[in-house]
Design a protein around this motif. Structure first.
Motif, PDB file in Angstrom:
ATOM      1  N   ARG A   1      40.596  29.895  43.093  1.00  0.00           N
ATOM      2  CA  ARG A   1      40.549  31.327  43.401  1.00  0.00           C
ATOM      3  C   ARG A   1      40.616  31.572  44.910  1.00  0.00           C
ATOM      4  NH1 ARG A   1      36.084  33.828  45.050  1.00  0.00           N
ATOM      5  NH2 ARG A   1      34.569  32.757  43.735  1.00  0.00           N
TER       6      ARG A   1
ATOM      7  N   CYS B   1      43.300  33.654  46.633  1.00  0.00           N
ATOM      8  CA  CYS B   1      42.828  34.987  46.999  1.00  0.00           C
ATOM      9  C   CYS B   1      41.673  34.876  47.993  1.00  0.00           C
ATOM     10  CB  CYS B   1      42.381  35.733  45.729  1.00  0.00           C
ATOM     11  SG  CYS B   1      41.707  37.367  46.066  1.00  0.00           S
TER      12      CYS B   1
ATOM     13  N   SER C   1      38.690  37.281  48.066  1.00  0.00           N
ATOM     14  CA  SER C   1      37.683  37.310  46.997  1.00  0.00           C
ATOM     15  C   SER C   1      36.323  36.824  47.490  1.00  0.00           C
ATOM     16  CB  SER C   1      38.143  36.462  45.812  1.00  0.00           C
ATOM     17  OG  SER C   1      38.238  35.103  46.183  1.00  0.00           O
TER      18      SER C   1
ATOM     19  N   LEU D   1      34.224  39.766  48.528  1.00  0.00           N
ATOM     20  CA  LEU D   1      33.888  40.621  47.378  1.00  0.00           C
ATOM     21  C   LEU D   1      32.838  39.965  46.486  1.00  0.00           C
ATOM     22  CD1 LEU D   1      37.229  42.239  46.150  1.00  0.00           C
ATOM     23  CD2 LEU D   1      35.426  43.222  47.516  1.00  0.00           C
TER      24      LEU D   1
ATOM     25  N   LEU E   1      44.007  39.802  49.394  1.00  0.00           N
ATOM     26  CA  LEU E   1      43.598  39.782  47.985  1.00  0.00           C
ATOM     27  C   LEU E   1      44.852  39.551  47.155  1.00  0.00           C
ATOM     28  CD1 LEU E   1      41.314  42.926  48.032  1.00  0.00           C
ATOM     29  CD2 LEU E   1      40.532  40.601  47.585  1.00  0.00           C
ATOM     30  N   GLN E   2      44.774  38.635  46.246  1.00  0.00           N
ATOM     31  CA  GLN E   2      45.945  38.333  45.429  1.00  0.00           C
ATOM     32  C   GLN E   2      45.501  38.106  43.993  1.00  0.00           C
ATOM     33  OE1 GLN E   2      49.374  38.020  46.399  1.00  0.00           O
ATOM     34  NE2 GLN E   2      49.486  38.079  44.161  1.00  0.00           N
ATOM     35  N   HIS E   3      45.967  38.954  43.086  1.00  0.00           N
ATOM     36  CA  HIS E   3      45.516  38.737  41.707  1.00  0.00           C
ATOM     37  C   HIS E   3      46.414  37.747  40.986  1.00  0.00           C
ATOM     38  CE1 HIS E   3      48.301  42.099  41.122  1.00  0.00           C
ATOM     39  NE2 HIS E   3      48.489  41.596  39.919  1.00  0.00           N
TER      40      HIS E   3
ATOM     41  N   HIS F   1      43.658  33.274  38.274  1.00  0.00           N
ATOM     42  CA  HIS F   1      42.367  32.890  38.876  1.00  0.00           C
ATOM     43  C   HIS F   1      41.356  34.040  38.839  1.00  0.00           C
ATOM     44  CE1 HIS F   1      45.159  34.381  41.922  1.00  0.00           C
ATOM     45  NE2 HIS F   1      44.120  35.087  42.324  1.00  0.00           N
ATOM     46  N   CYS F   2      41.819  35.270  38.583  1.00  0.00           N
ATOM     47  CA  CYS F   2      40.890  36.424  38.533  1.00  0.00           C
ATOM     48  C   CYS F   2      39.928  36.308  37.345  1.00  0.00           C
ATOM     49  CB  CYS F   2      41.651  37.740  38.379  1.00  0.00           C
ATOM     50  SG  CYS F   2      42.722  38.116  39.764  1.00  0.00           S
TER      51      CYS F   2
ATOM     52  N   CYS G   1      36.520  35.449  38.345  1.00  0.00           N
ATOM     53  CA  CYS G   1      36.071  36.042  39.611  1.00  0.00           C
ATOM     54  C   CYS G   1      35.009  37.109  39.336  1.00  0.00           C
ATOM     55  CB  CYS G   1      37.258  36.656  40.341  1.00  0.00           C
ATOM     56  SG  CYS G   1      36.765  37.525  41.837  1.00  0.00           S
TER      57      CYS G   1
ATOM     58  N   LYS H   1      35.497  41.034  40.336  1.00  0.00           N
ATOM     59  CA  LYS H   1      36.437  41.929  39.631  1.00  0.00           C
ATOM     60  C   LYS H   1      36.030  43.395  39.577  1.00  0.00           C
ATOM     61  CE  LYS H   1      37.414  39.947  35.604  1.00  0.00           C
ATOM     62  NZ  LYS H   1      37.234  38.509  35.657  1.00  0.00           N
TER      63      LYS H   1
ATOM     64  N   CYS I   1      36.933  45.003  42.754  1.00  0.00           N
ATOM     65  CA  CYS I   1      38.155  44.515  43.416  1.00  0.00           C
ATOM     66  C   CYS I   1      39.227  45.605  43.436  1.00  0.00           C
ATOM     67  CB  CYS I   1      38.674  43.286  42.681  1.00  0.00           C
ATOM     68  SG  CYS I   1      40.294  42.807  43.279  1.00  0.00           S
TER      69      CYS I   1
ATOM     70  N   LYS J   1      42.307  45.299  43.804  1.00  0.00           N
ATOM     71  CA  LYS J   1      43.501  44.900  43.053  1.00  0.00           C
ATOM     72  C   LYS J   1      43.340  45.281  41.582  1.00  0.00           C
ATOM     73  CE  LYS J   1      46.260  42.972  45.945  1.00  0.00           C
ATOM     74  NZ  LYS J   1      47.577  43.518  46.183  1.00  0.00           N
ATOM     75  N   MET J   2      42.083  45.376  41.158  1.00  0.00           N
ATOM     76  CA  MET J   2      41.819  45.748  39.760  1.00  0.00           C
ATOM     77  C   MET J   2      41.748  47.268  39.625  1.00  0.00           C
ATOM     78  SD  MET J   2      41.474  43.095  37.842  1.00  0.00           S
ATOM     79  CE  MET J   2      42.117  41.548  38.453  1.00  0.00           C
TER      80      MET J   2
HETATM   81  S1  SF4 Z   1      39.625  39.935  40.905  1.00  0.00           S
HETATM   82 FE1  SF4 Z   1      40.342  40.638  42.910  1.00  0.00          FE
HETATM   83  S2  SF4 Z   1      39.070  39.542  44.373  1.00  0.00           S
HETATM   84 FE2  SF4 Z   1      38.886  38.493  42.429  1.00  0.00          FE
HETATM   85  S3  SF4 Z   1      40.451  36.895  42.521  1.00  0.00           S
HETATM   86 FE3  SF4 Z   1      41.363  38.659  41.506  1.00  0.00          FE
HETATM   87  S4  SF4 Z   1      42.388  39.796  43.133  1.00  0.00           S
HETATM   88 FE4  SF4 Z   1      40.994  38.381  44.103  1.00  0.00          FE
END
Ligand code: SF4
Length: 369
Positions: free
Chosen positions: A14, A18, A21, A24, A208-210, A213-214, A217, A220, A223, A225-226
């Motif tokens: 992860r 990202c 992350s 976060l 940040l890269q989804h 691997h999210c 995480c 989330k 995040c 990206k979410m």
């Molecule tokens: S949920 Fe967000 S912070 Fe976590 S790995 Fe995915 S993109 Fe990155």
């Protein structure tokens, strides 16, 4: 087990993918352990004990989990058989549960390897995976590469690599073994990727890269990206979370959960009708042992001087039903209603809101002052 709050073996994938992350995840409250995780820890502890020469592990405990004979037979026996297959002549020198890190190269970055060993010219890094749900590959596995790289920089483990001609990374997910022979250059290259990711993670605008691997995480829920709110969430602190926004997202989450449920249902329906769903297949659920014939089993166990039946007190509901037939009432003083915990519900739910004990105490103490 202590975990690095920057990156460890299980979070390497992860953090490399990202770097943003890290910040976060560190804003989120610590995740409570789960039954599944506790069972994994129990099994890891048990196999370490055995490999260190202490084989009396049946009945050992971790939190609420107990190592039963059945669990031992299901997980530990095939794990040890896998080790015999990896090291048939029993010539491996190894150590287990070693804390490994990167020293001054990456302060605060460390992890714990399940097993580091040496067989002849080959260094071995092995990880036990006792869960059944997710199949874990050995090839290009960032967790194994993290442990290999960190072990090479740790005094207690580097002996396994000194003068070695090859390096094998192994996942044992009983009863399956997955092996990958790689090069020391590949591990060095991985280490550079890790160093870059950790440096990037320290920047206020870390990327940040989804991706897949999210899934694990814990950042989330906040995040961007979410949620799509990139600019706002980059500044966010947990205590400053916009609760109106949270409420709105929860409503969307309900909709999304229904959508996901229906989507999964449709895919299963198609697969059950032998129609292809790219990337998915039907597999048998985990097998549970059962008696071939309950009567034969009971007779055989009685013959072995065992009482094969257990006596259980019936529930209040069952007692009430039985008493009703006899036109009798259940004595109310015998029963108490105990909630198994709290659950989240919409404001419109008819049940009253639960007041948390912590809040009650704070309120009571503030009156005493
Ligand atoms: S949920 Fe967000 S912070 Fe976590 S790995 Fe995915 S993109 Fe990155």
């Amino acid at each position: 087990m202590q975990h690095s709050n920057i990156v460890g073996g299980s979070t390497a994938k992860r953090v490399i993918a990202c770097p943003g992350s890290v910040a976060l995840v560190n804003k989120m409250p610590r995740q409570p352990s789960s039954e599944h995780a506790d069972r994994g820890t129990l099994l890891h502890n048990a196999i370490s004990e055995i490999l260190e020469g202490r084989p009396e592990v049946i009945g050992s405990r971790y939190e609420d989990q107990v190592l039963t004979q059945e669990l031992f037979d299901e997980k530990i026996v095939p794990a040890l058989a896998a080790l015999d297959e990896i090291d048939p002549k029993q010539e491996m020198v190894y150590e287990v549960e070693t804390r490994v890190g990167f020293g001054d190269l990456l302060p605060g970055v460390f992890g714990s390897t399940d097993l580091v060993g040496r067989i002849g010219d080959r260094a071995v890094v092995l990880d036990w995976k006792f869960g059944d749900g997710v199949v874990v590959a050995a090839e290009e596995n960032p967790q194994l590469m993290f442990y290999a790289a960190a072990s090479m920089r740790t005094d207690a483990a580097k002996w396994a690599f000194d003068g070695a001609k090859e390096l094998e990374l192994i996942i044992v997910q009983p009863p399956v073994i997955r092996r990958w022979v790689t090069t020391f250059d590949r591990i060095k290259q991985f280490e550079q990727e890790l160093v870059q990711a950790v440096k990037a993670a320290q920047q206020p605008d870390a990327k940040l890269q989804h991706g897949d691997h999210c899934r694990w995480c814990t950042g989330k829920p906040i995040c961007p990206k979410m949620t799509g709110a990139v600019d706002r969430a980059l500044q966010v602190q947990l205590k400053d979370v916009d609760v109106d926004m949270l409420g709105k997202y929860l409503k969307n989450a309900d909709l999304l959960e229904d959508w996901i449920k229906d989507l999964r249902g449709l895919a299963v329906q198609l697969l059950e009708k032998s129609l292809p769903v790219p990337g998915y297949k039907l597999v048998a659920k985990q097998a549970r042992r059962q008696w071939v014939s309950e009567q034969d089993a009971a007779e055989a166990l009685e013959f072995l001087n065992m009482n094969p039946y257990k006596q259980e007190l019936i529930s209040p509901a069952q007692a009430e039903k039985e008493l009703k037939k006899r036109k009798l009432a259940l004595p109310p003083e015998l029963v108490v209603s105990v909630s198994s915990g709290t659950t989240m519900a919409p404001e419109s739910d008819p049940r009253p809101a639960v007041v948390q004990i912590g809040q009650q105490l704070t309120a009571a103490l503030s009156k005493l002052q």
